[in-house]
Design a protein around this motif. Sequence first.
Motif, PDB file in Angstrom:
ATOM      1  N   ASN A 123       0.850  -1.192   0.000  1.00  0.00           N
ATOM      2  CA  ASN A 123       0.000   0.000   0.000  1.00  0.00           C
ATOM      3  C   ASN A 123       0.888   1.244   0.000  1.00  0.00           C
ATOM      4  O   ASN A 123       1.601   1.510   0.965  1.00  0.00           O
ATOM      5  N   LEU A 124       0.820   2.007  -1.096  1.00  0.00           N
ATOM      6  CA  LEU A 124       1.596   3.239  -1.234  1.00  0.00           C
ATOM      7  C   LEU A 124       0.693   4.456  -1.409  1.00  0.00           C
ATOM      8  O   LEU A 124       1.117   5.485  -1.924  1.00  0.00           O
ATOM      9  N   ASN A 125      -0.542   4.348  -0.983  1.00  0.00           N
ATOM     10  CA  ASN A 125      -1.497   5.441  -1.146  1.00  0.00           C
ATOM     11  C   ASN A 125      -0.973   6.754  -0.572  1.00  0.00           C
ATOM     12  O   ASN A 125      -0.268   6.776   0.444  1.00  0.00           O
ATOM     13  N   CYS A 126      -1.334   7.842  -1.234  1.00  0.00           N
ATOM     14  CA  CYS A 126      -1.057   9.196  -0.724  1.00  0.00           C
ATOM     15  C   CYS A 126       0.437   9.463  -0.534  1.00  0.00           C
ATOM     16  O   CYS A 126       0.840  10.086   0.452  1.00  0.00           O
ATOM     17  N   ASN A 127       1.230   8.967  -1.456  1.00  0.00           N
ATOM     18  CA  ASN A 127       2.655   9.299  -1.528  1.00  0.00           C
ATOM     19  C   ASN A 127       2.934   9.866  -2.924  1.00  0.00           C
ATOM     20  O   ASN A 127       2.511   9.275  -3.922  1.00  0.00           O
ATOM     21  N   PRO A 128       3.649  10.982  -3.025  1.00  0.00           N
ATOM     22  CA  PRO A 128       3.911  11.597  -4.336  1.00  0.00           C
ATOM     23  C   PRO A 128       5.000  10.888  -5.123  1.00  0.00           C
ATOM     24  O   PRO A 128       6.034  11.475  -5.463  1.00  0.00           O
ATOM     25  N   ILE A 129       4.784   9.628  -5.435  1.00  0.00           N
ATOM     26  CA  ILE A 129       5.814   8.845  -6.114  1.00  0.00           C
ATOM     27  C   ILE A 129       5.872   9.165  -7.608  1.00  0.00           C
ATOM     28  O   ILE A 129       6.894   8.908  -8.249  1.00  0.00           O
ATOM     29  N   THR A 130       4.813   9.699  -8.170  1.00  0.00           N
ATOM     30  CA  THR A 130       4.691  10.104  -9.577  1.00  0.00           C
ATOM     31  C   THR A 130       4.917   8.922 -10.532  1.00  0.00           C
ATOM     32  O   THR A 130       5.342   7.837 -10.132  1.00  0.00           O
ATOM     33  N   SER A 131       4.661   9.170 -11.800  1.00  0.00           N
ATOM     34  CA  SER A 131       4.736   8.110 -12.819  1.00  0.00           C
ATOM     35  C   SER A 131       6.157   7.614 -13.046  1.00  0.00           C
ATOM     36  O   SER A 131       6.364   6.488 -13.514  1.00  0.00           O
ATOM     37  N   ILE A 132       7.143   8.439 -12.723  1.00  0.00           N
ATOM     38  CA  ILE A 132       8.540   8.080 -12.983  1.00  0.00           C
ATOM     39  C   ILE A 132       8.941   6.811 -12.235  1.00  0.00           C
ATOM     40  O   ILE A 132       9.759   6.020 -12.711  1.00  0.00           O
ATOM     41  N   SER A 133       8.365   6.601 -11.067  1.00  0.00           N
ATOM     42  CA  SER A 133       8.782   5.493 -10.206  1.00  0.00           C
ATOM     43  C   SER A 133       8.172   4.153 -10.616  1.00  0.00           C
ATOM     44  O   SER A 133       8.552   3.115 -10.062  1.00  0.00           O
ATOM     45  N   LEU A 134       7.247   4.141 -11.563  1.00  0.00           N
ATOM     46  CA  LEU A 134       6.506   2.916 -11.851  1.00  0.00           C
ATOM     47  C   LEU A 134       7.368   1.817 -12.445  1.00  0.00           C
ATOM     48  O   LEU A 134       7.049   0.640 -12.311  1.00  0.00           O
ATOM     49  N   SER A 135       8.456   2.174 -13.105  1.00  0.00           N
ATOM     50  CA  SER A 135       9.336   1.131 -13.648  1.00  0.00           C
ATOM     51  C   SER A 135       9.971   0.314 -12.529  1.00  0.00           C
ATOM     52  O   SER A 135      10.081  -0.917 -12.623  1.00  0.00           O
ATOM     53  N   HIS A 136      10.383   0.999 -11.446  1.00  0.00           N
ATOM     54  CA  HIS A 136      10.956   0.284 -10.297  1.00  0.00           C
ATOM     55  C   HIS A 136       9.876  -0.562  -9.610  1.00  0.00           C
ATOM     56  O   HIS A 136      10.120  -1.700  -9.219  1.00  0.00           O
TER      57      HIS A 136
END
Length: 328
Positions: free
Chosen positions: A116-129
């Motif tokens: 669960n990573l809700n409500c964290n500003p991880i943005t689309s850039i992190s999706l590859s990891h």
Amino acid sequence: MLKIILGLTGVDRDINDFLDLNRAAIHLDISNRNLRPSTARPILKALQHQNCLSQLNMSSNFLQDEGVKYLSQTLITLRQLTLLDLSGNAITESGLEHLCSTMIKSSLPTDLKCLNLNCNPITSISLSHLSELCRCKSITSLSLTSCELLNVDAMEMLNTIKELEISYNHLSLNGFKTILRKLNPTIIERINLERCTEQTNVGECIVEFITSGCYTSLKELNLSGLKLNENEILDILRSLERCANLRYLDLSFQKELTFLSFKYLLLHMNNRNLNINLMGCRNLQKISNMFNVCRNHIDFTCHPCQVQLSMPKRNAEVNQRNDFIEKM
């Protein structure tokens, strides 16, 4: 089974001694404690090699990227951990990258299934990891509500995901299409798309998603707040007839949903253990014409498990509200 909720008043207490006395702890809740990297570090160190721990809830703290680095070193020692809740910790792409790379490179096996990573500003850039972590660890439940996602091009196929929550983001139309195409239709069980995009013309994407495979496992579908027109809603309902195991359908706050869709639900999705949420569908508050719509089917008996509707507004006339209740 022992569930522990730490009521921490400070880090001056001896966390090591506490955990030594509770080695059988399975669920550990350290949420909403205003933990920052410096205060969380001794706790995370004490958690290392807690072999019985299966669920760790650290939501609503302030770990940030620095705290996630300390957490990463602990996670690779928790071999039985199946659920990790890091929602609301101000984690960015940098912290998530470190977390994912550390866990992927670790030679120690982990059983992590729910992240669960809700409500964290991880943005689309992190999706590859993140997609690489999901693939390596076979994560089955992924929550990404309000993570400032615009597109999901960096996300690989989500072949192991059974539960996906991606609500309250800002997906482009292409991003919306892409996330649905990356799911495995044979295993997906729950999908939450509530207000995940402001784009229109998404109904066709949903229909294509449902009709493209055998969705026998789909149990819950949340389409609340999406900008669907009446024709799109009807097409979605027709396609959902093939989902025999569907148990929850959320169409709340659909401004264009009318009595035609309501009639379709009653006629074609009856005799199923189905919960239907139609809260906030304003057109259905004008109930005076409903029975005219269904008059030709007075011999029809429907058995939905539950249908939720909104009452007329509080400032409406009392007679109108009473009439609504009486006719329903």
